[in-house]
Design a protein around this motif. Structure first.
Motif, PDB file in Angstrom:
ATOM      1  N   SER A  16     105.071  -3.671  30.071  1.00 11.67           N
ATOM      2  CA  SER A  16     105.978  -2.637  29.583  1.00 11.67           C
ATOM      3  C   SER A  16     105.157  -1.637  28.804  1.00 11.67           C
ATOM      4  N   VAL A  17     105.765  -0.525  28.442  1.00 15.00           N
ATOM      5  CA  VAL A  17     105.027   0.529  27.761  1.00 15.00           C
ATOM      6  C   VAL A  17     105.838   1.012  26.586  1.00 15.00           C
ATOM      7  N   HIS A  18     105.148   1.716  25.671  1.00 12.26           N
ATOM      8  CA  HIS A  18     105.841   2.317  24.539  1.00 12.26           C
ATOM      9  C   HIS A  18     106.734   3.452  25.029  1.00 12.26           C
TER      10      HIS A  18
ATOM     11  N   GLU B   9     100.867  15.283  18.368  1.00 15.84           N
ATOM     12  CA  GLU B   9      99.988  14.506  19.238  1.00 15.84           C
ATOM     13  C   GLU B   9     100.368  14.777  20.683  1.00 15.84           C
ATOM     14  N   VAL B  10      99.405  14.612  21.583  1.00 15.24           N
ATOM     15  CA  VAL B  10      99.665  14.744  23.017  1.00 15.24           C
ATOM     16  C   VAL B  10      99.457  13.391  23.671  1.00 15.24           C
ATOM     17  N   ASP B  11     100.452  12.970  24.460  1.00 11.33           N
ATOM     18  CA  ASP B  11     100.410  11.683  25.135  1.00 11.33           C
ATOM     19  C   ASP B  11     100.437  11.879  26.643  1.00 11.33           C
ATOM     20  N   VAL B  12      99.660  11.077  27.352  1.00 14.90           N
ATOM     21  CA  VAL B  12      99.666  11.086  28.813  1.00 14.90           C
ATOM     22  C   VAL B  12     100.660  10.036  29.295  1.00 14.90           C
ATOM     23  N   VAL B  13     101.581  10.458  30.122  1.00 13.85           N
ATOM     24  CA  VAL B  13     102.610   9.561  30.634  1.00 13.85           C
ATOM     25  C   VAL B  13     102.416   9.424  32.140  1.00 13.85           C
TER      26      VAL B  13
ATOM     27  N   ASP C 127     108.721   5.944  32.101  1.00 13.79           N
ATOM     28  CA  ASP C 127     108.292   5.481  30.785  1.00 13.79           C
ATOM     29  C   ASP C 127     108.929   6.300  29.655  1.00 13.79           C
ATOM     30  N   LEU C 128     109.705   7.311  30.037  1.00 12.29           N
ATOM     31  CA  LEU C 128     110.417   8.126  29.049  1.00 12.29           C
ATOM     32  C   LEU C 128     111.907   7.832  29.120  1.00 12.29           C
TER      33      LEU C 128
END
Length: 371
Positions: free
Chosen positions: A12-14, A36-40, A45-46
Motif C-alpha cells: 500500500s502507499v501513503h 513539497e513535490v511528490d511523484v505519484v 494512490d490519490l
C-alpha cells in the motif's frame, strides 16, 4: 513510490492527507509552511474527491485533469503515470498530471502533460512557488528513453505561464489548432455563420428519414460505437484507441454524451462527446460515421444536434478537438465550415537529454504526423 507491506503481503502507499515518501526537489518556506513535490506512480494512490476538488478550484482545471480521465488513460491505455503533486503541510494543493508516451517513429518516449487530451499545471494556491517546485522536479522523471517533457495547454488561458516556462527552458511548439464554436450565440446564429456547404448538408439531411438518440453509457453501446470507430479509423489511417480505453471511461459516464444516428432505421454511426463542466464546454473527442452514410449527411446532422444539445444544457462552447494547421487538410476544412474560431493548441517542450536536439531536428521531416 515507497511502499509498506501489511500482514497480507499486499503493498500500500501513503495517501493524500499525509506526506508522500517518494519526494523530489526541496522544500520551500512559504509563510511558515512547507511546499513539497511528490511523484505519484498511479492516480489510484490519490483520493478521488480531494484530487477532483483541486481541479474544480483551479481556474485552469478541466475534464482532462479529473481523476476519472487520468484513471482511464492509466488502466485503459496502459500509459505509465508520473504525476507531480504539490503538498503544503501534508495536504495536496495542486499538481501536474504526466504520462510517459511514445514519440512516433523513434525508439524514445516523452513525458506528456497531457495525452490524450490537454493538461498542464493545476495550482489554485501558492501558484508561483508551486510552479517552481513542479518544473524543478521534471528532470528527475526524464530518464533513459524519456528525453523530453511536453505540456499541452487546453486553451489560451495557459499563455499566462508562457514567460515562466520559457525562462525555465521550455520552448513553444505550434503545429496543431482547434476550432471552438460559441454556443451562446444561439442556434440560428450558428447556422447563419456556417459555410454554405455545411448548412446545405444539414438541410438536405433533414429531408431524409433519420433519428438521433442519446444512448446510455453501457458496455454494449460502447462496443457498438467502437466497432464503427475502429472501421472508420482503419480506413483513414488514424490512431485507434483500444476498446479497453472506452470501457475505462464508464466511471465518468455523467461526463460523457454518446449519440447514435439511425438512417432509414439502420445504425449509421455516432459521436462520443466529453462534457467539460469546469470549462462549460462540450468536446467532440470521438466520431464514427461510416463512409456509406456521407451522402445522407450523417456527420452534419450529428454536429447540428450536439450544438443544440449544448445550448439546451447551458454549455458556452463546442470544441471540435485538435487538427493540423494545414488549410488544405480535409479535416481542417470540414471543421472550419461549421463557423468555429481556430485557436492554437499551446504546447511547450523542454529537452531532458542530449538526444532531444537530434530527435527534434529529425521531426521536421514528418511534423504533420507528430503527436
Amino acid at each position: 513510490m515507497a511502499q509498506k507491506t501489511g500482514g497480507s503481503g499486499r503493498s500500500s502507499v501513503h495517501r493524500i492527507g499525509s506526506l508522500f515518501s517518494n519526494r523530489v526537489g526541496r522544500s520551500v518556506r512559504n509563510g511558515g509552511s512547507d511546499l513539497e513535490v511528490d511523484v505519484v506512480d498511479s492516480i489510484q494512490d490519490l483520493r478521488k474527491d480531494r484530487w477532483n476538488g483541486i481541479v474544480e478550484r483551479s481556474s485552469r482545471g478541466s475534464a482532462f485533469h479529473r481523476y476519472e480521465w487520468l484513471e482511464a488513460i492509466e488502466t485503459g491505455l496502459g500509459y505509465t503515470p508520473k504525476h507531480l503533486v504539490v503538498t503544503k503541510d501534508g495536504n495536496a494543493i495542486g499538481g501536474m498530471p504526466n504520462f510517459v508516451v511514445e514519440i512516433e517513429k523513434t525508439p524514445f518516449d516523452r513525458l506528456s502533460s497531457l495525452y490524450p487530451g490537454f493538461g498542464g499545471p493545476v495550482v489554485p494556491t501558492d501558484t508561483s512557488d508551486a510552479l517552481e517546485r513542479i518544473v524543478q522536479a521534471v528532470p528527475t522523471l526524464c530518464r533513459g528513453r524519456t528525453i523530453v517533457h511536453q505540456i499541452r495547454g487546453l486553451d489560451t488561458s495557459y499563455l499566462r505561464y508562457n514567460d515562466f516556462l520559457q525562462s525555465r527552458g521550455y520552448e513553444p511548439y505550434r503545429r496543431e489548432c482547434r476550432f471552438r464554436l460559441d454556443l451562446t450565440a444561439g442556434h440560428d446564429e450558428i447556422l447563419a455563420n456556417m459555410s454554405r456547404t455545411r448548412r446545405r448538408g444539414i438541410e438536405r439531411g433533414r429531408d431524409g428519414d433519420y433519428e438521433i438518440v442519446e444512448e446510455e453509457i453501457t458496455r454494449e453501446n460502447l462496443q457498438r460505437f467502437h466497432r464503427t470507430y475502429e472501421r472508420v479509423m482503419d480506413r483513414v489511417g488514424g490512431e485507434v484507441y483500444p476498446f479497453s480505453f472506452f470501457e475505462a471511461l464508464q466511471p465518468m459516464a455523467s461526463r460523457l454524451l454518446l449519440l447514435t444516428i439511425r438512417i432509414d432505421g439502420e445504425y449509421a454511426g455516432g459521436m462520443l462527446e466529453l462534457l467539460d463542466e469546469e470549462r462549460d464546454s462540450v468536446h467532440g473527442f470521438f466520431a464514427a460515421i461510416p463512409q456509406e452514410y456521407f451522402d445522407d449527411h450523417a456527420s452534419e446532422l450529428l454536429y447540428d444536434h450536439v450544438f443544440q444539445w449544448g445550448i439546451d444544457h447551458g454549455y458556452d462552447t463546442y470544441d471540435f478537438g485538435s487538427t493540423t494547421t494545414d488549410f488544405e487538410d480535409g479535416v481542417y476544412r470540414f471543421k472550419e465550415g461549421f463557423g468555429g474560431r481556430a485557436v492554437p493548441v499551446l504546447v511547450w517542450e523542454r529537452g531532458c537529454s542530449p538526444l532531444w536536439p537530434l530527435v527534434k531536428a529529425g521531426r521536421a521531416m514528418y511534423w504533420p504526423y507528430y503527436t
